[in-house]
Motif scaffolding. Structure first.
Motif, PDB file in Angstrom:
ATOM      1  N   ALA A 116     -37.195  -4.643  10.061  1.00 19.04           N
ATOM      2  CA  ALA A 116     -35.830  -4.218  10.376  1.00 19.04           C
ATOM      3  C   ALA A 116     -35.801  -3.321  11.609  1.00 19.04           C
ATOM      4  O   ALA A 116     -36.614  -2.405  11.747  1.00 19.04           O
ATOM      5  CB  ALA A 116     -35.222  -3.489   9.183  1.00 19.04           C
ATOM      6  N   VAL A 117     -34.853  -3.584  12.503  1.00 18.69           N
ATOM      7  CA  VAL A 117     -34.661  -2.755  13.684  1.00 18.69           C
ATOM      8  C   VAL A 117     -34.079  -1.410  13.257  1.00 18.69           C
ATOM      9  O   VAL A 117     -33.089  -1.346  12.535  1.00 18.69           O
ATOM     10  CB  VAL A 117     -33.713  -3.447  14.681  1.00 18.69           C
ATOM     11  CG1 VAL A 117     -33.417  -2.515  15.857  1.00 18.69           C
ATOM     12  CG2 VAL A 117     -34.316  -4.747  15.180  1.00 18.69           C
ATOM     13  N   GLY A 118     -34.714  -0.330  13.695  1.00 18.64           N
ATOM     14  CA  GLY A 118     -34.223   1.009  13.379  1.00 18.64           C
ATOM     15  C   GLY A 118     -34.489   1.445  11.954  1.00 18.64           C
ATOM     16  O   GLY A 118     -33.742   2.279  11.418  1.00 18.64           O
ATOM     17  N   ARG A 119     -35.566   0.911  11.355  1.00 14.16           N
ATOM     18  CA  ARG A 119     -35.852   1.242   9.953  1.00 14.16           C
ATOM     19  C   ARG A 119     -36.147   2.738   9.795  1.00 14.16           C
ATOM     20  O   ARG A 119     -35.588   3.397   8.909  1.00 14.16           O
ATOM     21  CB  ARG A 119     -37.046   0.417   9.478  1.00 14.16           C
ATOM     22  CG  ARG A 119     -37.542   0.743   8.069  1.00 14.16           C
ATOM     23  CD  ARG A 119     -38.534  -0.307   7.602  1.00 14.16           C
ATOM     24  NE  ARG A 119     -39.682  -0.380   8.489  1.00 14.16           N
ATOM     25  CZ  ARG A 119     -40.901   0.103   8.188  1.00 14.16           C
ATOM     26  NH1 ARG A 119     -41.087   0.701   7.024  1.00 14.16           N
ATOM     27  NH2 ARG A 119     -41.899  -0.022   9.034  1.00 14.16           N
ATOM     28  N   ARG A 120     -37.021   3.274  10.621  1.00 12.29           N
ATOM     29  CA  ARG A 120     -37.365   4.694  10.520  1.00 12.29           C
ATOM     30  C   ARG A 120     -36.175   5.573  10.868  1.00 12.29           C
ATOM     31  O   ARG A 120     -35.951   6.622  10.253  1.00 12.29           O
ATOM     32  CB  ARG A 120     -38.540   5.011  11.448  1.00 12.29           C
ATOM     33  CG  ARG A 120     -39.830   4.295  11.076  1.00 12.29           C
ATOM     34  CD  ARG A 120     -40.266   4.614   9.679  1.00 12.29           C
ATOM     35  NE  ARG A 120     -41.561   4.015   9.349  1.00 12.29           N
ATOM     36  CZ  ARG A 120     -42.054   3.915   8.134  1.00 12.29           C
ATOM     37  NH1 ARG A 120     -41.339   4.371   7.099  1.00 12.29           N
ATOM     38  NH2 ARG A 120     -43.226   3.365   7.904  1.00 12.29           N
ATOM     39  N   GLU A 121     -35.415   5.152  11.864  1.00  9.70           N
ATOM     40  CA  GLU A 121     -34.260   5.928  12.274  1.00  9.70           C
ATOM     41  C   GLU A 121     -33.194   5.951  11.171  1.00  9.70           C
ATOM     42  O   GLU A 121     -32.516   6.970  10.978  1.00  9.70           O
ATOM     43  CB  GLU A 121     -33.682   5.340  13.564  1.00  9.70           C
ATOM     44  CG  GLU A 121     -34.562   5.503  14.791  1.00  9.70           C
ATOM     45  CD  GLU A 121     -35.699   4.478  14.870  1.00  9.70           C
ATOM     46  OE1 GLU A 121     -36.489   4.541  15.810  1.00  9.70           O
ATOM     47  OE2 GLU A 121     -35.776   3.605  13.965  1.00  9.70           O
ATOM     48  N   MET A 122     -33.036   4.845  10.459  1.00 13.06           N
ATOM     49  CA  MET A 122     -32.124   4.815   9.316  1.00 13.06           C
ATOM     50  C   MET A 122     -32.610   5.741   8.208  1.00 13.06           C
ATOM     51  O   MET A 122     -31.809   6.417   7.548  1.00 13.06           O
ATOM     52  CB  MET A 122     -31.983   3.384   8.794  1.00 13.06           C
ATOM     53  CG  MET A 122     -31.161   3.236   7.512  1.00 13.06           C
ATOM     54  SD  MET A 122     -29.487   3.921   7.623  1.00 13.06           S
ATOM     55  CE  MET A 122     -28.709   2.752   8.760  1.00 13.06           C
TER      56      MET A 122
ATOM     57  N   ILE B 202     -27.128   3.578  18.974  1.00  9.37           N
ATOM     58  CA  ILE B 202     -27.785   3.308  20.255  1.00  9.37           C
ATOM     59  C   ILE B 202     -29.120   2.597  20.040  1.00  9.37           C
ATOM     60  O   ILE B 202     -29.500   1.706  20.819  1.00  9.37           O
ATOM     61  CB  ILE B 202     -27.982   4.625  21.023  1.00  9.37           C
ATOM     62  CG1 ILE B 202     -26.616   5.274  21.288  1.00  9.37           C
ATOM     63  CG2 ILE B 202     -28.728   4.394  22.326  1.00  9.37           C
ATOM     64  CD1 ILE B 202     -26.701   6.647  21.927  1.00  9.37           C
ATOM     65  N   VAL B 203     -29.823   2.959  18.975  1.00  8.92           N
ATOM     66  CA  VAL B 203     -31.107   2.328  18.665  1.00  8.92           C
ATOM     67  C   VAL B 203     -30.947   0.826  18.485  1.00  8.92           C
ATOM     68  O   VAL B 203     -31.827   0.039  18.852  1.00  8.92           O
ATOM     69  CB  VAL B 203     -31.727   2.967  17.396  1.00  8.92           C
ATOM     70  CG1 VAL B 203     -32.884   2.126  16.859  1.00  8.92           C
ATOM     71  CG2 VAL B 203     -32.191   4.381  17.697  1.00  8.92           C
ATOM     72  N   GLY B 204     -29.821   0.394  17.926  1.00  8.89           N
ATOM     73  CA  GLY B 204     -29.593  -1.025  17.682  1.00  8.89           C
ATOM     74  C   GLY B 204     -29.639  -1.867  18.941  1.00  8.89           C
ATOM     75  O   GLY B 204     -29.947  -3.067  18.880  1.00  8.89           O
ATOM     76  N   PHE B 205     -29.348  -1.280  20.106  1.00 10.07           N
ATOM     77  CA  PHE B 205     -29.393  -2.020  21.368  1.00 10.07           C
ATOM     78  C   PHE B 205     -30.813  -2.119  21.918  1.00 10.07           C
ATOM     79  O   PHE B 205     -31.029  -2.766  22.941  1.00 10.07           O
ATOM     80  CB  PHE B 205     -28.477  -1.361  22.395  1.00 10.07           C
ATOM     81  CG  PHE B 205     -27.013  -1.524  22.088  1.00 10.07           C
ATOM     82  CD1 PHE B 205     -26.308  -2.616  22.553  1.00 10.07           C
ATOM     83  CD2 PHE B 205     -26.343  -0.580  21.312  1.00 10.07           C
ATOM     84  CE1 PHE B 205     -24.959  -2.768  22.267  1.00 10.07           C
ATOM     85  CE2 PHE B 205     -24.988  -0.724  21.023  1.00 10.07           C
ATOM     86  CZ  PHE B 205     -24.296  -1.827  21.492  1.00 10.07           C
ATOM     87  N   GLN B 206     -31.755  -1.425  21.265  1.00 13.72           N
ATOM     88  CA  GLN B 206     -33.177  -1.488  21.606  1.00 13.72           C
ATOM     89  C   GLN B 206     -33.425  -1.153  23.075  1.00 13.72           C
ATOM     90  O   GLN B 206     -34.212  -1.835  23.754  1.00 13.72           O
ATOM     91  CB  GLN B 206     -33.753  -2.855  21.245  1.00 13.72           C
ATOM     92  CG  GLN B 206     -33.772  -3.125  19.748  1.00 13.72           C
ATOM     93  CD  GLN B 206     -34.533  -4.383  19.370  1.00 13.72           C
ATOM     94  OE1 GLN B 206     -34.060  -5.487  19.606  1.00 13.72           O
ATOM     95  NE2 GLN B 206     -35.714  -4.209  18.804  1.00 13.72           N
ATOM     96  N   LEU B 207     -32.738  -0.124  23.559  1.00 11.06           N
ATOM     97  CA  LEU B 207     -33.036   0.375  24.896  1.00 11.06           C
ATOM     98  C   LEU B 207     -34.424   1.004  24.929  1.00 11.06           C
ATOM     99  O   LEU B 207     -35.051   1.095  25.979  1.00 11.06           O
ATOM    100  CB  LEU B 207     -31.982   1.404  25.316  1.00 11.06           C
ATOM    101  CG  LEU B 207     -30.527   0.900  25.328  1.00 11.06           C
ATOM    102  CD1 LEU B 207     -29.580   2.045  25.674  1.00 11.06           C
ATOM    103  CD2 LEU B 207     -30.365  -0.254  26.296  1.00 11.06           C
ATOM    104  N   LEU B 208     -34.859   1.434  23.750  1.00  9.26           N
ATOM    105  CA  LEU B 208     -36.190   1.989  23.552  1.00  9.26           C
ATOM    106  C   LEU B 208     -36.754   1.367  22.292  1.00  9.26           C
ATOM    107  O   LEU B 208     -36.022   1.150  21.325  1.00  9.26           O
ATOM    108  CB  LEU B 208     -36.111   3.511  23.409  1.00  9.26           C
ATOM    109  CG  LEU B 208     -37.420   4.296  23.341  1.00  9.26           C
ATOM    110  CD1 LEU B 208     -38.151   4.214  24.673  1.00  9.26           C
ATOM    111  CD2 LEU B 208     -37.144   5.761  22.996  1.00  9.26           C
ATOM    112  N   ASP B 209     -38.037   1.035  22.314  1.00  9.77           N
ATOM    113  CA  ASP B 209     -38.649   0.410  21.141  1.00  9.77           C
ATOM    114  C   ASP B 209     -38.432   1.273  19.904  1.00  9.77           C
ATOM    115  O   ASP B 209     -38.830   2.448  19.882  1.00  9.77           O
ATOM    116  CB  ASP B 209     -40.143   0.190  21.369  1.00  9.77           C
ATOM    117  CG  ASP B 209     -40.425  -0.909  22.389  1.00  9.77           C
ATOM    118  OD1 ASP B 209     -39.521  -1.740  22.596  1.00  9.77           O
ATOM    119  OD2 ASP B 209     -41.519  -0.920  22.966  1.00  9.77           O
ATOM    120  N   ASP B 210     -37.783   0.689  18.879  1.00 11.06           N
ATOM    121  CA  ASP B 210     -37.523   1.452  17.660  1.00 11.06           C
ATOM    122  C   ASP B 210     -38.785   1.569  16.830  1.00 11.06           C
ATOM    123  O   ASP B 210     -39.700   0.751  16.937  1.00 11.06           O
ATOM    124  CB  ASP B 210     -36.428   0.761  16.842  1.00 11.06           C
ATOM    125  CG  ASP B 210     -36.884  -0.585  16.302  1.00 11.06           C
ATOM    126  OD1 ASP B 210     -37.194  -0.675  15.105  1.00 11.06           O
ATOM    127  OD2 ASP B 210     -36.955  -1.551  17.093  1.00 11.06           O
TER     128      ASP B 210
END
Length: 316
Positions: free
Chosen positions: A94-100, A151-159
């Protein structure tokens, strides 16, 4: 004459500026005073408030718990948050798993502090004010992390990298400590920068902006960014139902807390008020938000075998 005219103009400018400043302070102070008069908010522990309907709650083992329902719901919210953390951990791709997960931890801190601020457990006033600092700091930091999650969802930086997690968690911690300090300075008067006394018009601009205005800005920005991501980048529509539902659930909770609370309190003779439903709908909102995030992310890597038994059966 020219010097006198210049002095006269500067004096009028000074007087006008300070009158407007005082008027703004009175507007801010009156607004918060009105909210605290009719609602149960953590910020209300920072200055004297005359309640239009004091929350008396229920007596449990000789102790008066002013908001027993909110205390129970906060306990449930912490357990649900632990479940969401575990479910997030299982979504390896999942994208942004740690951030979530950082966002969920922030919500857990809010729920824990709410037991002592909104829940009304009998504790010393000083201790309650410390929990108020934790509560308000956690609210501001969690909404900041919510905005960063968009912002993480746009993957401007590796999540999921240490850099991404450090930026999200680190900046969230800075916001938490900064807001917490402003709250505690307001409570204990360490300096004269953040006054909440009536003589000053309760001119604590920083606290009111961070506590009342910033969360609203973060929600609107998150919704817009996620709508762009879902509709234009992913080309999906169904996840918008969950996203919109989460925002509506949160809004309903705020309506109960800021509008309906006093009427509910009077009808229930001070047993409950809108804060109970605000806690409930906030819990539903965070769960719905998690399912929205889950609906736009992958559970496993696409090149990862989903059925190892079937794969082995075709082997040599």
């Amino acid at each position: 004459m020219s010097q006198f005219g210049k002095f006269d103009g500067d004096w009028r400018h000074y007087l006008t500026r300070n009158i407007l400043k005082g008027a703004q302070a009175n507007i801010f102070g009156a607004l918060v005073q009105d909210f605290c008069r009719d609602s149960t908010l953590p910020v209300c522990h920072l200055f004297p408030v005359v309640k239009s309907c004091p929350l008396v709650g229920f007596e449990v083992n000789g102790d008066q718990l002013r908001n027993l329902g909110a205390i129970i719901l906060c306990g449930i919210a912490i357990l649900v948050s632990i479940l969401l953390l575990w479910m997030s951990e299982k979504k390896q791709a999942a994208v942004g798993r740690r951030e979530m997960q950082v966002l969920i931890i922030g919500y857990m801190v809010i729920s824990f502090a709410e037991i002592f601020t909104v829940g009304g457990i009998p504790i010393r006033t000083t201790v309650r004010q410390w929990f108020t600092g934790i509560h308000i700091g956690a609210i501001t930091a969690t909404f900041w992390v919510l905005l960063l999650n968009a912002i993480v969802g746009f993957q401007l930086l590796d999540d999921g990298t240490w850099l991404s997690i450090s930026l999200v968690a680190g900046s969230g911690l800075i916001v938490f400590l900064g807001t917490g300090y402003i709250t505690m300075d307001s409570a204990f008067g360490w300096t004269d920068e953040f006054l909440t006394i009536q003589e000053s018009g309760n001119r604590n601009y920083a606290l009111y902006v961070l506590y009342l205005l910033f969360p609203l800005i973060a929600i609107v920005a998150y919704y817009i960014l996620e709508a762009v991501l879902v509709l234009h980048v992913l080309g999906e529509k169904r996840p918008m139902v969950l996203l919109t539902g989460s925002v509506l659930l949160f809004a309903i909770g705020q309506i109960f807390n800021f509008v309906i609370s006093v009427h509910l309190c009077k009808a229930a003779d001070g047993k409950i008020d809108g804060s109970l439903f605000q806690t409930f709908f906030s819990l539903l909102a965070i769960v719905t938000l998690w399912f929205f995030w889950s609906s736009i992310t992958e559970d496993t890597w696409q090149d990862e075998p989903l059925n190892t038994t079937e794969e082995m059966s075709y082997g040599p």
